[in-house]
Design a protein around this motif. Structure first.
Motif, PDB file in Angstrom:
ATOM      1  N   LEU A 255       0.738  -1.332   0.022  1.00  0.00           N
ATOM      2  CA  LEU A 255       0.052   0.026   0.089  1.00  0.00           C
ATOM      3  C   LEU A 255       0.959   1.406   0.064  1.00  0.00           C
ATOM      4  O   LEU A 255       0.484   2.396  -0.609  1.00  0.00           O
ATOM      5  CB  LEU A 255      -1.133  -0.065   1.202  1.00  0.00           C
ATOM      6  CG  LEU A 255      -1.939  -1.340   1.235  1.00  0.00           C
ATOM      7  CD1 LEU A 255      -2.951  -1.090   2.430  1.00  0.00           C
ATOM      8  CD2 LEU A 255      -2.740  -1.056  -0.142  1.00  0.00           C
ATOM      9  N   LYS A 256       2.024   1.211   0.709  1.00  0.00           N
ATOM     10  CA  LYS A 256       2.872   2.473   0.601  1.00  0.00           C
ATOM     11  C   LYS A 256       3.145   2.600  -0.892  1.00  0.00           C
ATOM     12  O   LYS A 256       3.362   3.709  -1.406  1.00  0.00           O
ATOM     13  CB  LYS A 256       4.176   2.132   1.532  1.00  0.00           C
ATOM     14  CG  LYS A 256       4.057   2.279   2.951  1.00  0.00           C
ATOM     15  CD  LYS A 256       5.249   2.224   3.979  1.00  0.00           C
ATOM     16  CE  LYS A 256       4.848   2.515   5.101  1.00  0.00           C
ATOM     17  NZ  LYS A 256       6.223   2.278   6.150  1.00  0.00           N
ATOM     18  N   LYS A 257       3.656   1.611  -1.486  1.00  0.00           N
ATOM     19  CA  LYS A 257       4.101   1.624  -2.716  1.00  0.00           C
ATOM     20  C   LYS A 257       2.975   2.285  -3.892  1.00  0.00           C
ATOM     21  O   LYS A 257       3.287   3.015  -4.672  1.00  0.00           O
ATOM     22  CB  LYS A 257       4.649   0.291  -3.555  1.00  0.00           C
ATOM     23  CG  LYS A 257       5.295   0.367  -4.943  1.00  0.00           C
ATOM     24  CD  LYS A 257       5.688  -0.960  -5.256  1.00  0.00           C
ATOM     25  CE  LYS A 257       6.387  -0.940  -6.411  1.00  0.00           C
ATOM     26  NZ  LYS A 257       6.928  -2.467  -6.896  1.00  0.00           N
ATOM     27  N   VAL A 258       1.732   1.739  -3.668  1.00  0.00           N
ATOM     28  CA  VAL A 258       0.522   2.258  -4.351  1.00  0.00           C
ATOM     29  C   VAL A 258       0.509   3.566  -4.188  1.00  0.00           C
ATOM     30  O   VAL A 258       0.129   4.589  -5.019  1.00  0.00           O
ATOM     31  CB  VAL A 258      -0.794   1.485  -3.926  1.00  0.00           C
ATOM     32  CG1 VAL A 258      -1.808   2.308  -4.308  1.00  0.00           C
ATOM     33  CG2 VAL A 258      -0.742  -0.128  -4.368  1.00  0.00           C
ATOM     34  N   GLY A 259       0.458   3.967  -2.878  1.00  0.00           N
ATOM     35  CA  GLY A 259       0.372   5.732  -2.687  1.00  0.00           C
ATOM     36  C   GLY A 259       1.492   6.294  -3.326  1.00  0.00           C
ATOM     37  O   GLY A 259       1.069   7.564  -3.895  1.00  0.00           O
ATOM     38  N   ARG A 260       2.763   6.006  -3.340  1.00  0.00           N
ATOM     39  CA  ARG A 260       3.804   6.651  -4.059  1.00  0.00           C
ATOM     40  C   ARG A 260       3.761   6.724  -5.502  1.00  0.00           C
ATOM     41  O   ARG A 260       3.792   7.677  -6.188  1.00  0.00           O
ATOM     42  CB  ARG A 260       5.184   5.949  -3.630  1.00  0.00           C
ATOM     43  CG  ARG A 260       5.493   6.242  -2.172  1.00  0.00           C
ATOM     44  CD  ARG A 260       6.968   5.846  -2.089  1.00  0.00           C
ATOM     45  NE  ARG A 260       7.411   4.572  -2.225  1.00  0.00           N
ATOM     46  CZ  ARG A 260       7.505   3.593  -1.427  1.00  0.00           C
ATOM     47  NH1 ARG A 260       7.448   3.935  -0.130  1.00  0.00           N
ATOM     48  NH2 ARG A 260       7.905   2.385  -1.681  1.00  0.00           N
ATOM     49  N   GLU A 261       3.221   5.512  -6.168  1.00  0.00           N
ATOM     50  CA  GLU A 261       3.192   5.259  -7.414  1.00  0.00           C
ATOM     51  C   GLU A 261       1.925   6.370  -7.773  1.00  0.00           C
ATOM     52  O   GLU A 261       2.155   6.816  -9.011  1.00  0.00           O
ATOM     53  CB  GLU A 261       2.691   4.096  -7.785  1.00  0.00           C
ATOM     54  CG  GLU A 261       3.859   2.749  -7.788  1.00  0.00           C
ATOM     55  CD  GLU A 261       3.269   1.388  -8.071  1.00  0.00           C
ATOM     56  OE1 GLU A 261       2.176   1.298  -8.040  1.00  0.00           O
ATOM     57  OE2 GLU A 261       4.122   0.412  -8.560  1.00  0.00           O
ATOM     58  N   LEU A 262       0.755   6.196  -7.119  1.00  0.00           N
ATOM     59  CA  LEU A 262      -0.260   7.017  -7.808  1.00  0.00           C
ATOM     60  C   LEU A 262      -0.320   8.451  -7.029  1.00  0.00           C
ATOM     61  O   LEU A 262      -1.197   9.481  -7.509  1.00  0.00           O
ATOM     62  CB  LEU A 262      -1.504   6.358  -7.459  1.00  0.00           C
ATOM     63  CG  LEU A 262      -1.809   5.062  -7.919  1.00  0.00           C
ATOM     64  CD1 LEU A 262      -3.148   4.597  -7.621  1.00  0.00           C
ATOM     65  CD2 LEU A 262      -1.588   4.898  -9.253  1.00  0.00           C
ATOM     66  N   LEU A 285     -10.406   1.828   5.308  1.00  0.00           N
ATOM     67  CA  LEU A 285      -9.330   3.091   4.748  1.00  0.00           C
ATOM     68  C   LEU A 285      -8.208   3.133   5.287  1.00  0.00           C
ATOM     69  O   LEU A 285      -8.001   3.133   6.748  1.00  0.00           O
ATOM     70  CB  LEU A 285     -10.603   4.409   4.984  1.00  0.00           C
ATOM     71  CG  LEU A 285      -9.649   5.748   4.560  1.00  0.00           C
ATOM     72  CD1 LEU A 285      -9.721   5.827   3.153  1.00  0.00           C
ATOM     73  CD2 LEU A 285     -10.230   6.981   5.345  1.00  0.00           C
ATOM     74  N   ILE A 286      -7.281   3.387   4.614  1.00  0.00           N
ATOM     75  CA  ILE A 286      -5.663   3.093   5.118  1.00  0.00           C
ATOM     76  C   ILE A 286      -4.901   4.435   4.587  1.00  0.00           C
ATOM     77  O   ILE A 286      -5.048   4.808   3.468  1.00  0.00           O
ATOM     78  CB  ILE A 286      -5.027   1.980   4.435  1.00  0.00           C
ATOM     79  CG1 ILE A 286      -5.940   0.715   4.961  1.00  0.00           C
ATOM     80  CG2 ILE A 286      -3.596   1.641   4.947  1.00  0.00           C
ATOM     81  CD1 ILE A 286      -5.618  -0.377   3.947  1.00  0.00           C
ATOM     82  N   ASP A 287      -4.182   4.992   5.613  1.00  0.00           N
ATOM     83  CA  ASP A 287      -3.135   5.965   5.345  1.00  0.00           C
ATOM     84  C   ASP A 287      -2.147   5.469   4.462  1.00  0.00           C
ATOM     85  O   ASP A 287      -1.273   4.652   4.862  1.00  0.00           O
ATOM     86  CB  ASP A 287      -2.656   6.666   6.459  1.00  0.00           C
ATOM     87  CG  ASP A 287      -1.746   7.876   6.188  1.00  0.00           C
ATOM     88  OD1 ASP A 287      -0.864   7.773   5.302  1.00  0.00           O
ATOM     89  OD2 ASP A 287      -1.929   8.827   6.956  1.00  0.00           O
ATOM     90  N   SER A 288      -1.707   5.865   3.372  1.00  0.00           N
ATOM     91  CA  SER A 288      -0.836   4.880   2.355  1.00  0.00           C
ATOM     92  C   SER A 288       0.678   5.420   2.832  1.00  0.00           C
ATOM     93  O   SER A 288       1.598   4.571   2.535  1.00  0.00           O
ATOM     94  CB  SER A 288      -1.134   5.468   0.901  1.00  0.00           C
ATOM     95  OG  SER A 288      -0.563   6.831   0.659  1.00  0.00           O
ATOM     96  N   GLU A 289       0.726   6.631   3.532  1.00  0.00           N
ATOM     97  CA  GLU A 289       2.016   6.804   4.139  1.00  0.00           C
ATOM     98  C   GLU A 289       2.611   6.021   5.040  1.00  0.00           C
ATOM     99  O   GLU A 289       3.882   5.609   5.551  1.00  0.00           O
ATOM    100  CB  GLU A 289       2.361   8.327   4.446  1.00  0.00           C
ATOM    101  CG  GLU A 289       2.127   9.081   3.094  1.00  0.00           C
ATOM    102  CD  GLU A 289       2.231  10.812   3.670  1.00  0.00           C
ATOM    103  OE1 GLU A 289       2.277  11.043   4.807  1.00  0.00           O
ATOM    104  OE2 GLU A 289       2.044  11.509   2.636  1.00  0.00           O
ATOM    105  N   THR A 290       1.575   5.633   6.020  1.00  0.00           N
ATOM    106  CA  THR A 290       2.153   5.037   7.320  1.00  0.00           C
ATOM    107  C   THR A 290       1.406   3.374   7.389  1.00  0.00           C
ATOM    108  O   THR A 290       1.785   2.753   8.196  1.00  0.00           O
ATOM    109  CB  THR A 290       1.520   5.820   8.572  1.00  0.00           C
ATOM    110  OG1 THR A 290      -0.137   5.868   8.526  1.00  0.00           O
ATOM    111  CG2 THR A 290       2.166   7.042   8.689  1.00  0.00           C
ATOM    112  N   GLU A 291       0.432   3.239   6.351  1.00  0.00           N
ATOM    113  CA  GLU A 291      -0.195   1.927   6.354  1.00  0.00           C
ATOM    114  C   GLU A 291      -1.105   1.813   7.828  1.00  0.00           C
ATOM    115  O   GLU A 291      -1.589   0.833   7.954  1.00  0.00           O
ATOM    116  CB  GLU A 291       0.536   0.711   6.184  1.00  0.00           C
ATOM    117  CG  GLU A 291       1.367   0.670   4.977  1.00  0.00           C
ATOM    118  CD  GLU A 291       2.041  -0.585   4.639  1.00  0.00           C
ATOM    119  OE1 GLU A 291       1.467  -1.493   3.515  1.00  0.00           O
ATOM    120  OE2 GLU A 291       3.051  -0.884   5.096  1.00  0.00           O
TER     121      GLU A 291
END
Length: 594
Positions: A255-262, A285-291
C-alpha cells in the motif's frame, strides 16, 4: 526399481538489483504514449548500457521496472549509481509532475536461477529495499554493504534495522549518498521536486471477491466503480480513475508503494463475500504513508436486489469516508507549523463534526482561513454551516441573526462556486428555517442533483415538509438520511424531527419511539426531552412525561412554552394548528408556560 534422481535446481550467490519507476500508473494515466516512449529511451540510453558495462544482465522487465543480476555487489552498486546519475541528466528539463525517476534496491543472497528469472529471499529482499528507497535513490542490504564498503567511491547513510513486508527477519539497510544528499527517505524528495500528494487524494482498489464464485465479480467491480464515482463528488477530492485502479486487480500490493506510484494519501480496499442468502462486504480506509488503518466497516445484507444493495453500500461509504478523510487531514493540519487556509478549513470541519457544542471552535478556524484567503469557498461554507447549525435550533437565542449570516455566506460561496452542493444545501436550510420552505426544498433538490448522497439535503427536505403542514411526508426523508448515514453526528436531530412530525399528525405512540431513539443517540439534546414529554403527556402517561420534562429543564433551565412559540419558523396555518397539540402536551408534562 531404479529411483529417479531429483531434478537439480541451479543456485548461486548473486547481487540482485530491483528497480521500479516512481508513480508509473499515474504517469501512464496522464499520457500513456509519451511515458512509454520516454521510459524506452531511458532504458536504452541510460540503464541497459550501465548494467552490461558492469557485468550484469537484465533478468526480466516488469512493465514499470526490471530485475538485474550481477556476479559482484561492487559492480551492482556502481551500475546503479551510474544509471541513476544518467537518468537525472536525461530528465532534468522535464516538468516535475511528469518526470520519470527510479527507485533501486540491491541485496546479496543465494538465489534460484532460471534462464529468464531468479527466485528466493535474496530477490524478495532487493524488491522490498527498492520500495523504501526515495525517488532517484538506492537502498542496499547489510549483506551488500559488507561487500562494497570502501570500494565504490560513494558514501552510505545507515537507515537502521528495517522490518520489510513479508520478510521474516529484519534487515539492516543503507542508502547511497550522492552529491551531498542521501537517498534515504526525505532529502532526495526535495532534490527531485516531486509534488506532494493532494490532500484529499484516494484510490479505490478493486474489491476482492472472496466468494469463489466468478459470477459475483460483477458486484465487487460495481461497488468499486460506483464508489470511485461518488468519492469524486467530495469537494476538493482527487480520486484516481477506474482504469488505473483496476491495474491492481488480483494482485498482492504494497500500500505504501501504491500511494507513491499514484501520488495519493489514502487507499480504500475491501472484499465481498456471499454465503447462502446473505452478502458481506468489508471495507477499510488506510493512510498510504504509514499503512495505519483509519476506519473500517462491515456490511451484512440479504441477497435481494444487488443493484439496490450496491447503491446503499456505496452511498453510506461515500458519506463516511468524506468525514474520515477530513478528520485525518485535520490531524495532519494540527502538526503544521504554518497552516494555510485549507489546513484551517479541515480543522474547522473536523470540529463541526463533533456536534453543536463545538461550533465556536469550528468558527475560529474558518475565520482564520478567511483572513488568509478572502475568497476561500471552504471557509465561507464552513461559517454558513456553523451559523445554520446554531440557528436551526428552535430554542436558540438570536436565531434570526444566525440564519441571516448563514444565508449571506452561502450565497457568497455560490457566487464563487455555483455547483457547490453543500452550499446549496445550507442555503436551503436557511430558507427553511426562515419561513421559505418551498425555496428551501428547491435548493436542497439542486444539491441532490449535484450529489445524490448528500444526507443533509434529505433531512432538510423532511424538516421543510414538517413546517409546511405535511408532516406525514417527513418520516420518509428522515429514513433516507439515516439509511445513507446511520451513525451521523446529527442523526439525533433527524430522529427528533421525525418525532416532532409524528406528534403534529397525532401519531403520538410513533412519536415516542422516534424521540426515544433521538435521546439514545444524544442524551444531552434538550429539545428531544421536551418533545418526548409532550408526546407522553398527550398519551396520558403523566409521570413519565414529567420525568422527561425535568431532564429537559436540567439541560436547558430557561426553556418555556412561550419561548417555543416565539421561535417562529413557519406561518403555515396547518402547521400552527397542529403545533397547539405540542403545547398542550408540554403543559400536561409540567413544562413552564413562561
Amino acid at each position: 526399481m531404479v529411483q529417479e534422481r531429483p531434478v537439480r535446481v541451479e543456485r548461486r550467490l548473486a547481487a540482485i538489483l530491483a528497480a521500479d519507476v516512481v508513480g508509473y500508473s499515474r504517469l501512464m494515466h496522464r499520457n500513456e504514449e509519451a511515458t512509454h516512449a520516454k521510459l524506452t529511451t531511458l532504458l536504452t540510453d541510460g540503464i541497459t548500457h550501465a548494467i552490461s558495462e558492469h557485468g550484469g544482465r537484465i533478468v526480466k522487465n516488469t512493465g514499470d521496472g526490471f530485475l538485474a543480476e550481477f556476479p559482484s555487489a561492487v559492480e551492482a552498486v556502481r551500475a546503479a549509481v551510474q544509471f541513476q546519475t544518467r537518468i537525472r541528466e536525461l530528465t532534468v528539463a522535464d516538468a516535475a509532475d511528469g518526470r520519470i525517476a527510479f527507485r533501486v534496491g540491491i541485496n546479496v543472497g543465494d538465489v534460484i536461477v532460471e534462464p529468464h528469472d531468479v527466485f528466493g529471499d535474496g530477490v524478495n529482499i532487493a524488491a522490498r529495499l527498492e520500495s523504501i528507497a526515495e525517488p532517484g535513490g538506492i537502498c542496499i542490504s547489510s549483506s551488500a554493504y559488507d561487500h562494497v564498503r570502501g570500494k565504490v567511491g560513494v558514501e552510505f547513510a545507515d537507515l537502521g534495522v528495517q522490518n520489510l513486508k513479508n520478510i521474516a527477519l529484519s534487515v539492516r539497510a543503507y542508502a547511497v549518498v550522492q552529491d551531498g544528499l542521501s537517498s534515504a527517505p526525505g532529502p532526495s524528495r526535495a532534490k527531485l521536486d516531486l509534488p506532494s500528494p493532494p490532500r484529499l487524494s484516494i484510490v479505490v482498489l478493486p474489491f476482492a471477491n472472496l466468494t469463489g464464485d466468478p459470477e459475483q465479480d460483477h458486484f465487487a467491480d460495481g461497488v468499486t466503480d460506483s464508489l470511485t464515482t461518488d468519492l469524486s463528488r467530495i469537494s476538493g477530492s482527487f480520486v484516481i480513475g477506474r482504469h488505473t485502479a483496476f491495474t491492481y486487480k488480483g494482485k498482492s500490493v504494497d500500500l505504501k508503494k501504491v500511494g507513491r506510484e499514484l501520488n495519493v494519501r489514502y487507499v480504500l480496499e475491501g472484499s465481498v463475500q456471499r454465503s447462502g442468502k446473505r452478502l458481506r462486504l468489508n471495507v477499510q480506509l488506510i493512510d498510504s504513508e504509514t499503512e495505519n488503518h483509519l476506519w473500517a466497516e462491515r456490511f451484512d445484507k440479504p441477497v435481494a436486489d444487488l443493484f439496490d444493495m450496491q447503491d446503499e453500500i456505496v452511498a453510506r461509504l461515500a458519506n463516511a469516508l468524506n468525514a474520515q478523510m477530513i478528520a485525518a487531514e485535520a490531524r495532519r493540519a494540527e502538526r503544521s507549523v504554518n497552516p494555510d487556509a485549507m489546513d484551517l478549513n479541515f480543522q474547522g470541519y473536523a470540529w463541526s463534526y463533533r456536534g453543536v457544542e463545538h461550533m465556536s471552535e469550528a468558527r475560529s478556524f474558518f475565520e482564520r482561513a478567511l483572513a488568509i484567503d478572502h475568497g476561500s469557498v471552504g471557509a465561507l461554507v464552513g461559517l454558513a454551516l456553523v451559523d445554520l447549525t446554531i440557528g436551526a435550533s428552535l430554542l436558540a437565542d438570536n436565531r434570526v441573526a444566525y440564519l441571516s449570516a448563514a444565508e449571506a455566506n452561502a450565497i457568497k460561496a455560490l457566487s464563487l462556486a455555483p455547483d457547490h452542493a453543500v452550499a446549496h444545501r445550507i442555503l436551503g436550510g436557511a430558507y427553511i428555517f426562515t419561513n421559505r420552505s418551498a425555496q428551501g426544498i428547491a435548493e436542497c433538490e439542486r444539491a441532490l442533483e449535484i450529489d445524490r448522497n448528500l444526507v443533509g439535503a434529505h433531512s432538510a427536505i423532511g424538516i421543510a415538509k414538517f413546517f409546511m403542514g405535511r408532516g406525514a411526508e417527513t418520516e420518509g426523508h428522515i429514513v433516507e438520511a439515516l439509511r445513507l448515514s446511520p451513525r451521523d453526528i446529527f442523526a439525533h436531530r433527524w430522529m427528533h424531527i421525525a418525532g416532532m412530525a409524528k406528534i403534529l399528525i397525532g401519531a403520538d405512540r410513533e412519536a415516542v419511539a422516534w424521540l426515544r431513539r433521538s435521546i439514545e443517540a444524544n442524551r444531552n439534546f434538550p429539545a428531544a426531552h421536551f418533545w418526548l414529554a409532550a408526546a407522553l403527556g398527550l398519551l396520558g402517561e403523566r409521570d413519565e412525561a414529567r420525568s422527561a420534562a425535568k431532564v429537559g429543564l436540567k439541560l436547558d433551565p430557561g426553556f418555556t412554552i412561550s419561548r417555543l412559540l416565539v421561535s417562529e419558523a413557519s406561518n403555515n396555518p396547518t402547521y400552527l394548528a397542529e403545533r397547539e397539540r405540542v403545547c398542550e402536551g408540554m403543559r400536561l408534562a409540567g413544562v413552564p408556560e413562561g
